[in-house]
Write an enzyme that holds these catalytic residues in place. Sequence first.
Site, PDB file in Angstrom:
ATOM      1  N   MET A 152       6.252 -37.844 -26.887  1.00 30.32           N
ATOM      2  CA  MET A 152       5.274 -36.803 -26.544  1.00 30.32           C
ATOM      3  C   MET A 152       5.698 -36.111 -25.255  1.00 30.32           C
ATOM      4  O   MET A 152       5.848 -36.772 -24.219  1.00 30.32           O
ATOM      5  CB  MET A 152       3.877 -37.426 -26.371  1.00 30.32           C
ATOM      6  CG  MET A 152       3.276 -37.949 -27.648  1.00 30.32           C
ATOM      7  SD  MET A 152       1.674 -38.748 -27.375  1.00 30.32           S
ATOM      8  CE  MET A 152       2.191 -40.380 -26.817  1.00 30.32           C
ATOM      9  N   VAL A 153       5.913 -34.813 -25.334  1.00 35.29           N
ATOM     10  CA  VAL A 153       6.314 -34.042 -24.166  1.00 35.29           C
ATOM     11  C   VAL A 153       5.292 -34.244 -23.039  1.00 35.29           C
ATOM     12  O   VAL A 153       4.087 -34.139 -23.270  1.00 35.29           O
ATOM     13  CB  VAL A 153       6.437 -32.552 -24.519  1.00 35.29           C
ATOM     14  CG1 VAL A 153       6.722 -31.717 -23.273  1.00 35.29           C
ATOM     15  CG2 VAL A 153       7.534 -32.345 -25.557  1.00 35.29           C
ATOM     16  N   CYS A 160      10.083 -30.799 -34.570  1.00 26.87           N
ATOM     17  CA  CYS A 160       9.245 -29.995 -33.681  1.00 26.87           C
ATOM     18  C   CYS A 160       9.045 -28.605 -34.270  1.00 26.87           C
ATOM     19  O   CYS A 160      10.022 -27.878 -34.500  1.00 26.87           O
ATOM     20  CB  CYS A 160       9.864 -29.887 -32.297  1.00 26.87           C
ATOM     21  SG  CYS A 160       8.899 -28.853 -31.159  1.00 26.87           S
ATOM     22  N   GLY A 172       1.490 -39.203 -38.380  1.00 24.21           N
ATOM     23  CA  GLY A 172       0.533 -38.132 -38.600  1.00 24.21           C
ATOM     24  C   GLY A 172      -0.904 -38.603 -38.674  1.00 24.21           C
ATOM     25  O   GLY A 172      -1.271 -39.338 -39.597  1.00 24.21           O
ATOM     26  N   ASP A 173      -1.716 -38.207 -37.682  1.00 25.28           N
ATOM     27  CA  ASP A 173      -3.172 -38.401 -37.684  1.00 25.28           C
ATOM     28  C   ASP A 173      -3.616 -39.858 -37.828  1.00 25.28           C
ATOM     29  O   ASP A 173      -4.559 -40.149 -38.572  1.00 25.28           O
ATOM     30  CB  ASP A 173      -3.821 -37.568 -38.791  1.00 25.28           C
ATOM     31  CG  ASP A 173      -4.015 -36.121 -38.364  1.00 25.28           C
ATOM     32  OD1 ASP A 173      -3.585 -35.778 -37.249  1.00 25.28           O
ATOM     33  OD2 ASP A 173      -4.582 -35.340 -39.147  1.00 25.28           O
ATOM     34  N   ARG A 218      -1.273 -38.733 -30.596  1.00 28.56           N
ATOM     35  CA  ARG A 218      -2.562 -38.446 -29.961  1.00 28.56           C
ATOM     36  C   ARG A 218      -3.518 -39.637 -29.993  1.00 28.56           C
ATOM     37  O   ARG A 218      -4.329 -39.811 -29.079  1.00 28.56           O
ATOM     38  CB  ARG A 218      -3.202 -37.225 -30.614  1.00 28.56           C
ATOM     39  CG  ARG A 218      -2.543 -35.905 -30.207  1.00 28.56           C
ATOM     40  CD  ARG A 218      -3.102 -34.727 -30.961  1.00 28.56           C
ATOM     41  NE  ARG A 218      -2.742 -34.777 -32.377  1.00 28.56           N
ATOM     42  CZ  ARG A 218      -3.070 -33.837 -33.265  1.00 28.56           C
ATOM     43  NH1 ARG A 218      -3.781 -32.788 -32.882  1.00 28.56           N
ATOM     44  NH2 ARG A 218      -2.701 -33.936 -34.526  1.00 28.56           N
TER      45      ARG A 218
END
Length: 324
Positions: free
Chosen positions: A34-35, A116, A217-218, A241
């Site tokens: 994660m940037v 990305c 993903g999610d 996230r």
Amino acid sequence: MRSDSLPTTICQERKKDPIEMFHSGQLVKVCAPMVRYSKLAFRTLVRKYSCDLCYTPMIIAADFVRSIKARDSEFTTNQGDCPLIVQFAANDARLLSDAALIVCPYANGIDINCGCPQRWAMADGYGACLINKPELVHDMVRQVRNRVESPRFSVSIKIRIHDDLARTIDLCRKAEATGVSWITVHGRTVEERHQPVHYDAIKMIKENVSIPIVANGDIRSLKEAENVWQMTGTDGVMVARGLLANPAMFAGYEETPLKCIWDWVDISLELGTPFMCFHQHLMYMMEKITSRQEKRVFNALSSTAAVLDYLTDHYGDESLSKSL
């Protein structure tokens, strides 16, 4: 490149070969690249809460090779920071292999960002545009393999899927034939952002290759991670996230426990984390446990001292003891 008293010392945990982990039959829990966020301090935190494998933020290989300043700012590690994968954005095989040679004493492997979807990355030939350039991916993997002598040094790729899944399966088969160690699949196309993740596509990819596949993903809880792992038949799950909101997620916590918040404070102070990063992570962690008014006050704090005072006043030793 700072390595916190790690000039040539290899962490003992490097013996935890990620490839062996993926073949263990157990769910491998992975912290995504994660940037700005998945730097040393955050990796240290999630490792305390059952994360098995961590990635660095995406690093542009060309800048990393050409600039000592870029190396010092983009890559920091220490003896406990392992197993570790360094993710690079690259569009040149020689520069990528140069970057791999620099980090190979300090990491278990590198990952090529082929997923990305940001316009700037694709315009520069990085990220998701590479899913349409299998020959370039082949060349980058081959050159890293030829130049890094350690047979245990992994070379993986992280991709998004095509609208035509047959193209993605073909890409993955070609990558496998090239010698890719594993593939992480974000189950959305380049154009998709918040649409449902195509876990069925990840499952199909897994069924068509022999190397490990990681689903991405999610995923927002340990239960979801386990469900996706079972549903797709993959070898691991990668979370972004979900871990920002709850770094203790992989340990089974439904929301960030107070102990994790105080662990973040201790780790950040010890490693000298810049205030903006220190504060931003806390905003994510406290999202579910603070009211709208509390968020307004906390998010406006402008110094480490002010944050520490706030946390002590609202979540001090007494509150902490009740949460343990």
